[in-house]
Design a protein around this motif. Structure first.
Motif, mmCIF file in Angstrom:
data_model
loop_
_atom_site.group_PDB
_atom_site.id
_atom_site.type_symbol
_atom_site.label_atom_id
_atom_site.label_comp_id
_atom_site.label_asym_id
_atom_site.label_seq_id
_atom_site.Cartn_x
_atom_site.Cartn_y
_atom_site.Cartn_z
ATOM 1 N N VAL A 22 0.862 -1.174 0.034
ATOM 2 C CA VAL A 22 0.055 0.035 0.097
ATOM 3 C C VAL A 22 0.764 1.244 -0.038
ATOM 4 O O VAL A 22 1.842 1.175 0.669
ATOM 5 C CB VAL A 22 -0.900 0.099 1.376
ATOM 6 N N TRP A 23 0.627 2.179 -0.849
ATOM 7 C CA TRP A 23 1.389 3.412 -0.843
ATOM 8 C C TRP A 23 0.736 4.823 -1.397
ATOM 9 O O TRP A 23 0.241 5.021 -2.598
ATOM 10 C CB TRP A 23 2.584 2.982 -2.232
ATOM 11 N N ALA A 24 0.488 5.243 -0.109
ATOM 12 C CA ALA A 24 -0.230 6.738 -0.315
ATOM 13 C C ALA A 24 0.661 7.583 -0.978
ATOM 14 O O ALA A 24 1.750 7.521 -0.925
ATOM 15 C CB ALA A 24 -0.672 7.176 0.926
ATOM 16 N N PRO A 25 0.097 8.592 -2.011
ATOM 17 C CA PRO A 25 0.690 9.581 -2.654
ATOM 18 C C PRO A 25 1.489 10.547 -1.787
ATOM 19 O O PRO A 25 1.345 10.779 -0.548
ATOM 20 C CB PRO A 25 -0.182 10.248 -3.440
ATOM 21 N N ASP A 26 2.702 11.110 -2.154
ATOM 22 C CA ASP A 26 3.466 12.078 -1.628
ATOM 23 C C ASP A 26 2.714 13.189 -0.870
ATOM 24 O O ASP A 26 2.662 13.550 0.416
ATOM 25 C CB ASP A 26 4.413 12.652 -2.278
ATOM 26 N N ASP A 27 1.663 13.718 -1.854
ATOM 27 C CA ASP A 27 1.081 14.712 -1.416
ATOM 28 C C ASP A 27 -0.153 14.625 -0.001
ATOM 29 O O ASP A 27 -0.227 15.325 0.771
ATOM 30 C CB ASP A 27 0.446 15.551 -2.318
ATOM 31 N N VAL A 28 -0.492 13.551 -0.186
ATOM 32 C CA VAL A 28 -1.499 13.149 0.853
ATOM 33 C C VAL A 28 -0.612 12.763 2.240
ATOM 34 O O VAL A 28 -1.356 13.233 3.176
ATOM 35 C CB VAL A 28 -2.191 11.800 0.537
ATOM 36 N N VAL A 29 0.483 12.116 2.154
ATOM 37 C CA VAL A 29 1.296 12.127 3.258
ATOM 38 C C VAL A 29 1.604 13.244 4.108
ATOM 39 O O VAL A 29 1.563 13.310 5.158
ATOM 40 C CB VAL A 29 2.387 11.020 2.966
ATOM 41 N N ALA A 30 1.967 14.113 3.087
ATOM 42 C CA ALA A 30 2.722 15.264 3.595
ATOM 43 C C ALA A 30 1.517 16.313 4.185
ATOM 44 O O ALA A 30 1.870 16.874 5.384
ATOM 45 C CB ALA A 30 3.157 16.419 2.401
ATOM 46 N N ARG A 31 0.185 16.252 3.651
ATOM 47 C CA ARG A 31 -0.773 16.745 4.089
ATOM 48 C C ARG A 31 -1.100 16.443 5.880
ATOM 49 O O ARG A 31 -1.575 17.142 6.519
ATOM 50 C CB ARG A 31 -1.997 17.023 3.584
ATOM 51 N N ALA A 32 -0.912 15.136 5.888
ATOM 52 C CA ALA A 32 -1.431 14.465 6.895
ATOM 53 C C ALA A 32 -0.439 14.419 8.073
ATOM 54 O O ALA A 32 -0.841 14.276 9.274
ATOM 55 C CB ALA A 32 -1.793 12.970 6.802
ATOM 56 N N MET A 33 0.705 14.946 8.056
ATOM 57 C CA MET A 33 1.765 14.605 9.129
ATOM 58 C C MET A 33 1.424 15.440 10.259
ATOM 59 O O MET A 33 0.924 16.486 10.377
ATOM 60 C CB MET A 33 3.190 15.353 8.384
ATOM 61 N N PHE A 34 1.670 14.969 11.273
ATOM 62 C CA PHE A 34 1.318 15.415 12.641
ATOM 63 C C PHE A 34 2.565 14.844 13.673
ATOM 64 O O PHE A 34 3.208 13.797 13.598
ATOM 65 C CB PHE A 34 0.106 14.747 13.075
ATOM 66 N N ARG A 35 2.848 15.700 14.597
ATOM 67 C CA ARG A 35 3.851 15.301 15.812
ATOM 68 C C ARG A 35 3.316 15.915 17.099
ATOM 69 O O ARG A 35 3.127 17.037 17.261
ATOM 70 C CB ARG A 35 5.334 15.868 15.398
ATOM 71 N N ASP A 36 3.572 15.024 18.004
ATOM 72 C CA ASP A 36 3.312 15.758 19.532
ATOM 73 C C ASP A 36 4.538 16.326 19.722
ATOM 74 O O ASP A 36 5.578 15.692 19.822
ATOM 75 C CB ASP A 36 3.015 14.356 20.371
ATOM 76 N N PRO A 37 4.619 17.545 20.083
ATOM 77 C CA PRO A 37 5.729 18.251 20.358
ATOM 78 C C PRO A 37 6.286 18.143 21.894
ATOM 79 O O PRO A 37 7.365 18.574 22.160
ATOM 80 C CB PRO A 37 5.487 19.783 20.207
ATOM 81 N N ASP A 38 5.707 17.373 22.636
ATOM 82 C CA ASP A 38 6.120 17.564 24.093
ATOM 83 C C ASP A 38 7.379 16.680 24.156
ATOM 84 O O ASP A 38 8.327 17.131 24.856
ATOM 85 C CB ASP A 38 4.998 16.608 25.020
ATOM 86 N N ASN A 39 7.573 15.371 23.563
ATOM 87 C CA ASN A 39 8.544 14.562 23.860
ATOM 88 C C ASN A 39 8.584 13.491 22.643
ATOM 89 O O ASN A 39 7.635 13.463 21.973
ATOM 90 C CB ASN A 39 8.999 14.175 25.405
#
Length: 204
Positions: A22-39
């Motif tokens: 399974v391989w989601a397109p680059d733009d879809v992955v880029a829009r979805a990116m999320f990080r918890d900034p705490d640690n």
């Protein structure tokens, strides 16, 4: 160059010929990116039978330069977290709750074991997950334990086919925080899947 964008194009190697790519397109992955900034941290999910206590599935949440779930041979199908070969992207706390809720039901509960790690260890775990490739059915614990064993501080995690074995070894790590999640949904996971799909559609 943004390291997170570099990860989008990282080539993957196959972990087993029987698994579906399974391989989601680059733009879809880029829009979805999320990080918890705490640690930086890792959370091991183990789905356990309420009657026998046997482990049925293993997955690993990784909070590094982005927050993903390595869900080897997983069955959670949804529209909010794009997937690349068993790696789910864009895992917000809300979507993590949906992931847990999908697996927790009248016959199974979810054990979540969280441990803080150095940023470079979390990033190594992310890179290993991205490079792993699709995992065949029944190989979830084996793939997860193999990934963990390659990380500094996790060398004592045995490579195992058993989700409970991985969970038991993970529990011995310093500073592990453990939580259990239980729900009373019917045993049929399609019921939870339909409910979650409706809730996600309402959010969209």
């Amino acid at each position: 160059m943004d390291r997170r964008l570099f990860l989008i194009g990282l080539p993957l190697t196959l972990a087993g010929c029987a698994a579906q790519e399974v391989w989601a397109p680059d733009d879809v992955v880029a829009r979805a990116m999320f990080r918890d900034p705490d640690n930086s941290y890792l959370t091991l999910f183990t789905m356990k039978n309420n009657g026998s206590g046997n482990g049925a599935h293993t997955a690993l949440l990784i909070n590094a330069s982005q927050r993903v779930i390595f869900d080897p041979a997983g069955s959670f199908v949804q529209t909010r977290m794009p997937e690349r070969n068993d790696v789910l992207f864009g895992v917000t706390p809300e979507l993590e709750r949906f992931y847990i809720s999908y697996h927790a039901r009248v016959t199974y509960h979810v054990v979540a074991q969280k441990v803080s790690v150095a940023p470079e260890v979390a990033e190594q775990a992310l890179m290993l997950a991205l490079a792993n490739g699709p995992v065949p059915q029944a190989h979830c614990a084996r793939a997860t334990s193999r990934l963990l064993r390659q990380l500094p501080g996790f060398e004592r995690v045995r490579q195992s086919w058993g989700p409970n074995n991985v969970s038991d070894d993970f529990a011995k790590l310093p500073g592990v925080e453990t939580r259990e999640y239980r729900e009373d949904d019917p045993d049929d996971k399609s019921v939870a899947a339909a409910r979650i799909a409706a809730e996600l559609a309402a959010i969209d």
